[in-house]
Design a protein around this motif. Structure first.
Motif, PDB file in Angstrom:
ATOM      1  N   SER A 121       3.329 -17.617  -1.980  1.00 14.21           N
ATOM      2  CA  SER A 121       3.075 -16.917  -0.720  1.00 14.21           C
ATOM      3  C   SER A 121       4.380 -16.399  -0.136  1.00 14.21           C
ATOM      4  CB  SER A 121       2.390 -17.854   0.282  1.00 14.21           C
ATOM      5  OG  SER A 121       1.095 -18.200  -0.152  1.00 14.21           O
ATOM      6  N   ALA A 122       5.434 -17.208  -0.217  1.00  8.14           N
ATOM      7  CA  ALA A 122       6.749 -16.760   0.259  1.00  8.14           C
ATOM      8  C   ALA A 122       7.238 -15.572  -0.542  1.00  8.14           C
ATOM      9  CB  ALA A 122       7.751 -17.915   0.172  1.00  8.14           C
ATOM     10  N   LEU A 123       7.061 -15.628  -1.870  1.00 10.49           N
ATOM     11  CA  LEU A 123       7.456 -14.502  -2.721  1.00 10.49           C
ATOM     12  C   LEU A 123       6.646 -13.258  -2.367  1.00 10.49           C
ATOM     13  CD1 LEU A 123       7.709 -16.352  -6.152  1.00 10.49           C
ATOM     14  CD2 LEU A 123       9.605 -15.414  -4.833  1.00 10.49           C
ATOM     15  N   ARG A 124       5.370 -13.450  -2.129  1.00 10.41           N
ATOM     16  CA  ARG A 124       4.488 -12.335  -1.772  1.00 10.41           C
ATOM     17  C   ARG A 124       4.930 -11.669  -0.457  1.00 10.41           C
ATOM     18  NH1 ARG A 124       1.178  -8.087  -1.807  1.00 10.41           N
ATOM     19  NH2 ARG A 124       0.248  -7.906   0.237  1.00 10.41           N
ATOM     20  N   LEU A 125       5.233 -12.487   0.552  1.00 17.81           N
ATOM     21  CA  LEU A 125       5.635 -11.952   1.858  1.00 17.81           C
ATOM     22  C   LEU A 125       6.981 -11.239   1.774  1.00 17.81           C
ATOM     23  CD1 LEU A 125       4.471 -14.964   4.036  1.00 17.81           C
ATOM     24  CD2 LEU A 125       3.528 -12.640   4.115  1.00 17.81           C
ATOM     25  N   ALA A 126       7.914 -11.802   1.013  1.00 18.91           N
ATOM     26  CA  ALA A 126       9.215 -11.151   0.840  1.00 18.91           C
ATOM     27  C   ALA A 126       9.068  -9.826   0.100  1.00 18.91           C
ATOM     28  CB  ALA A 126      10.162 -12.080   0.088  1.00 18.91           C
ATOM     29  N   LYS A 127       8.208  -9.832  -0.898  1.00 18.28           N
ATOM     30  CA  LYS A 127       7.953  -8.615  -1.671  1.00 18.28           C
ATOM     31  C   LYS A 127       7.312  -7.548  -0.794  1.00 18.28           C
ATOM     32  CE  LYS A 127       5.273  -7.051  -5.691  1.00 18.28           C
ATOM     33  NZ  LYS A 127       4.338  -7.483  -6.767  1.00 18.28           N
ATOM     34  N   PHE A 128       6.348  -7.945   0.032  1.00 15.05           N
ATOM     35  CA  PHE A 128       5.648  -6.995   0.895  1.00 15.05           C
ATOM     36  C   PHE A 128       6.611  -6.316   1.868  1.00 15.05           C
ATOM     37  CE2 PHE A 128       3.402  -6.062   4.881  1.00 15.05           C
ATOM     38  CZ  PHE A 128       2.440  -5.172   4.414  1.00 15.05           C
ATOM     39  N   ASN A 129       7.529  -7.079   2.428  1.00 16.80           N
ATOM     40  CA  ASN A 129       8.466  -6.534   3.415  1.00 16.80           C
ATOM     41  C   ASN A 129       9.435  -5.524   2.827  1.00 16.80           C
ATOM     42  OD1 ASN A 129       7.382  -7.898   5.544  1.00 16.80           O
ATOM     43  ND2 ASN A 129       9.013  -9.409   5.726  1.00 16.80           N
ATOM     44  N   ASN A 130       9.593  -5.540   1.512  1.00 16.41           N
ATOM     45  CA  ASN A 130      10.584  -4.667   0.881  1.00 16.41           C
ATOM     46  C   ASN A 130       9.983  -3.688  -0.113  1.00 16.41           C
ATOM     47  OD1 ASN A 130      13.415  -5.843   1.733  1.00 16.41           O
ATOM     48  ND2 ASN A 130      12.114  -7.605   1.335  1.00 16.41           N
ATOM     49  N   ASP A 131       8.664  -3.604  -0.141  1.00 14.46           N
ATOM     50  CA  ASP A 131       7.974  -2.744  -1.102  1.00 14.46           C
ATOM     51  C   ASP A 131       7.387  -1.543  -0.363  1.00 14.46           C
ATOM     52  OD1 ASP A 131       6.506  -1.557  -3.099  1.00 14.46           O
ATOM     53  OD2 ASP A 131       5.664  -3.427  -3.868  1.00 14.46           O
ATOM     54  N   THR A 132       7.969  -0.374  -0.558  1.00 15.58           N
ATOM     55  CA  THR A 132       7.515   0.823   0.152  1.00 15.58           C
ATOM     56  C   THR A 132       6.155   1.312  -0.331  1.00 15.58           C
ATOM     57  OG1 THR A 132       8.747   2.204  -1.417  1.00 15.58           O
ATOM     58  CG2 THR A 132       9.871   1.570   0.624  1.00 15.58           C
ATOM     59  N   ARG A 133       5.668   0.766  -1.436  1.00 11.68           N
ATOM     60  CA  ARG A 133       4.351   1.177  -1.939  1.00 11.68           C
ATOM     61  C   ARG A 133       3.217   0.591  -1.113  1.00 11.68           C
ATOM     62  NH1 ARG A 133       4.383  -1.192  -7.778  1.00 11.68           N
ATOM     63  NH2 ARG A 133       5.257  -2.923  -6.555  1.00 11.68           N
ATOM     64  N   GLN A 134       3.509  -0.381  -0.253  1.00  8.89           N
ATOM     65  CA  GLN A 134       2.445  -1.141   0.406  1.00  8.89           C
ATOM     66  C   GLN A 134       2.287  -0.775   1.883  1.00  8.89           C
ATOM     67  OE1 GLN A 134       1.842  -5.287  -0.885  1.00  8.89           O
ATOM     68  NE2 GLN A 134       3.772  -5.148  -1.983  1.00  8.89           N
ATOM     69  N   THR A 135       2.404   0.509   2.179  1.00  7.54           N
ATOM     70  CA  THR A 135       2.233   0.939   3.564  1.00  7.54           C
ATOM     71  C   THR A 135       0.754   1.098   3.924  1.00  7.54           C
ATOM     72  OG1 THR A 135       2.522   3.229   2.833  1.00  7.54           O
ATOM     73  CG2 THR A 135       4.466   2.077   3.686  1.00  7.54           C
ATOM     74  N   ASP A 136      -0.030   1.675   3.020  1.00  6.19           N
ATOM     75  CA  ASP A 136      -1.454   1.911   3.285  1.00  6.19           C
ATOM     76  C   ASP A 136      -2.373   1.102   2.384  1.00  6.19           C
ATOM     77  OD1 ASP A 136      -1.063   3.841   5.355  1.00  6.19           O
ATOM     78  OD2 ASP A 136      -0.564   5.307   3.815  1.00  6.19           O
ATOM     79  N   SER A 137      -1.821   0.332   1.479  1.00  5.53           N
ATOM     80  CA  SER A 137      -2.596  -0.517   0.576  1.00  5.53           C
ATOM     81  C   SER A 137      -1.729  -1.710   0.206  1.00  5.53           C
ATOM     82  CB  SER A 137      -3.027   0.267  -0.672  1.00  5.53           C
ATOM     83  OG  SER A 137      -1.884   0.704  -1.390  1.00  5.53           O
ATOM     84  N   PHE A 138      -2.270  -2.594  -0.618  1.00  8.02           N
ATOM     85  CA  PHE A 138      -1.536  -3.788  -1.014  1.00  8.02           C
ATOM     86  C   PHE A 138      -1.324  -3.801  -2.519  1.00  8.02           C
ATOM     87  CE2 PHE A 138      -4.066  -5.282   2.736  1.00  8.02           C
ATOM     88  CZ  PHE A 138      -3.002  -5.435   3.608  1.00  8.02           C
ATOM     89  N   ILE A 139      -0.244  -4.443  -2.934  1.00  7.08           N
ATOM     90  CA  ILE A 139      -0.020  -4.742  -4.346  1.00  7.08           C
ATOM     91  C   ILE A 139      -0.037  -6.263  -4.453  1.00  7.08           C
ATOM     92  CG2 ILE A 139       1.480  -4.502  -6.348  1.00  7.08           C
ATOM     93  CD1 ILE A 139       0.480  -1.842  -5.353  1.00  7.08           C
ATOM     94  N   GLY A 140      -1.096  -6.809  -5.009  1.00 10.43           N
ATOM     95  CA  GLY A 140      -1.269  -8.255  -5.038  1.00 10.43           C
ATOM     96  C   GLY A 140      -2.125  -8.724  -3.869  1.00 10.43           C
ATOM     97  N   LEU A 141      -2.658  -9.916  -3.981  1.00  9.38           N
ATOM     98  CA  LEU A 141      -3.569 -10.461  -2.977  1.00  9.38           C
ATOM     99  C   LEU A 141      -2.821 -10.796  -1.685  1.00  9.38           C
ATOM    100  CD1 LEU A 141      -6.564 -11.414  -2.646  1.00  9.38           C
ATOM    101  CD2 LEU A 141      -5.747 -13.701  -3.236  1.00  9.38           C
ATOM    102  N   PRO A 142      -3.266 -10.277  -0.544  1.00 11.88           N
ATOM    103  CA  PRO A 142      -2.617 -10.633   0.736  1.00 11.88           C
ATOM    104  C   PRO A 142      -2.735 -12.129   1.012  1.00 11.88           C
ATOM    105  CG  PRO A 142      -4.036  -8.705   0.988  1.00 11.88           C
ATOM    106  CD  PRO A 142      -4.332  -9.275  -0.365  1.00 11.88           C
ATOM    107  N   THR A 143      -1.726 -12.694   1.656  1.00 12.10           N
ATOM    108  CA  THR A 143      -1.737 -14.137   1.918  1.00 12.10           C
ATOM    109  C   THR A 143      -2.921 -14.587   2.784  1.00 12.10           C
ATOM    110  OG1 THR A 143      -0.154 -13.778   3.732  1.00 12.10           O
ATOM    111  CG2 THR A 143       0.740 -14.467   1.580  1.00 12.10           C
ATOM    112  N   PRO A 144      -3.384 -13.813   3.779  1.00  8.11           N
ATOM    113  CA  PRO A 144      -4.560 -14.277   4.534  1.00  8.11           C
ATOM    114  C   PRO A 144      -5.802 -14.409   3.664  1.00  8.11           C
ATOM    115  CG  PRO A 144      -3.390 -12.598   5.779  1.00  8.11           C
ATOM    116  CD  PRO A 144      -2.802 -12.610   4.407  1.00  8.11           C
ATOM    117  N   ALA A 145      -5.999 -13.487   2.721  1.00  8.28           N
ATOM    118  CA  ALA A 145      -7.157 -13.562   1.831  1.00  8.28           C
ATOM    119  C   ALA A 145      -7.082 -14.799   0.951  1.00  8.28           C
ATOM    120  CB  ALA A 145      -7.238 -12.299   0.971  1.00  8.28           C
ATOM    121  N   CYS A 146      -5.903 -15.085   0.426  1.00  6.63           N
ATOM    122  CA  CYS A 146      -5.694 -16.306  -0.369  1.00  6.63           C
ATOM    123  C   CYS A 146      -6.020 -17.546   0.450  1.00  6.63           C
ATOM    124  CB  CYS A 146      -4.250 -16.342  -0.857  1.00  6.63           C
ATOM    125  SG  CYS A 146      -3.749 -17.917  -1.603  1.00  6.63           S
ATOM    126  N   THR A 147      -5.537 -17.586   1.673  1.00 11.10           N
ATOM    127  CA  THR A 147      -5.722 -18.756   2.523  1.00 11.10           C
ATOM    128  C   THR A 147      -7.177 -18.941   2.925  1.00 11.10           C
ATOM    129  OG1 THR A 147      -3.479 -18.523   3.353  1.00 11.10           O
ATOM    130  CG2 THR A 147      -4.969 -19.886   4.655  1.00 11.10           C
TER     131      THR A 147
END
Length: 244
Positions: A121-147
């Motif tokens: 989850s930490a890796l996912r959040l760090a990746k999301f904050n620095n991935d410009t591809r994820q402005t209007d969609s996601f790459i990988g399962l969002p942490t709230p959905a996992c939880t």
């Protein structure tokens, strides 16, 4: 005043995560988790995580509506998510494994593998904050959905209308779920976001279909529907990528 509203919602998310964590870690592993009373702390924690997910959804919605997004708000959101949707699911899985393992003869240290979800989850959040591809969609399962998948487990166990208790409390099932969710968090799988730029069917057909199916599953299966809804979310994203 309005500029602080999104951050206030983010702080509510964080507060719910902290309260949920105290309930989870306060549960004695020696308790008889087969009784409804003993499940009460995990049930309450699951409801708090549901509230945290609502607050997490609203903080972004409100920020966009009021045009008050900021780098601080983005960082605060990730920090709150790490508690509510990173540490908490690992703690729930840990408690479930801690209860399930003794009767199998498997080593008790396997329960600590539950926190693999927290690490990814930490890796996912760090990746999301620095991935410009994820402005209007996601790459990988969002942490709230996992939880939400993990938080649904205590609710299913308390209201087990489908005889799933033995299946859920099988340590191999819990460990497999841990590995699966950890992998999905960082998988290079494009997933649509529930962000409506307008309400037209043409631009949002995938979102409308998903929401209708999700409501139907919830009405029919209640808490047991939540893992299926997340699975549906992944499958719809893979089969029919969202546009716009």
């Amino acid at each position: 005043m309005k500029k602080h509203l999104p951050n206030a919602l983010t702080c509510l998310n964080l507060l719910c995560g902290c309260l949920a964590l105290t309930l989870i870690l306060g549960l004695d592993s020696k308790d008889d988790l087969s009784s409804s009373f003993s499940w009460l702390p995990l049930k309450q924690a699951s409801y708090l995580i549901g509230l945290a997910a609502v607050a997490d959804f609203l903080d972004g919605l409100v920020a966009r509506a009021l045009h008050v997004s900021s780098p601080i708000g983005k960082d605060l959101d990730s920090l709150a998510d790490m508690v509510s949707f990173g540490v908490v699911p690992g703690a729930i899985l840990f408690k479930l494994l801690e209860h399930a393992l003794p009767s199998t003869g498997l080593p008790s240290w396997l329960a600590y593998l539950a926190f693999t979800v927290s690490i990814f989850s930490a890796l996912r959040l760090a990746k999301f904050n620095n991935d410009t591809r994820q402005t209007d969609s996601f790459i990988g399962l969002p942490t709230p959905a996992c939880t939400l998948v993990v938080a649904a487990l205590p609710l299913i166990l308390v209201h087990d209308s489908f005889g799933l208790t033995n299946f859920i409390l099988n340590p191999w099932v819990l460990l497999a779920l841990t590995v699966l969710l950890s992998g999905l968090l960082v998988a290079e799988i494009p997933l649509f976001a529930l962000k409506f730029k307008n309400l037209t069917w043409q631009d949002n057909s995938l979102r409308f279909i998903f929401l209708l199916l999700a409501v139907g599953l919830l009405l029919g299966l209640q808490a047991a529907a939540i893992p299926l809804i997340v699975l549906l979310y992944v499958l719809l994203s893979v089969v029919r990528p969202a546009h716009g």
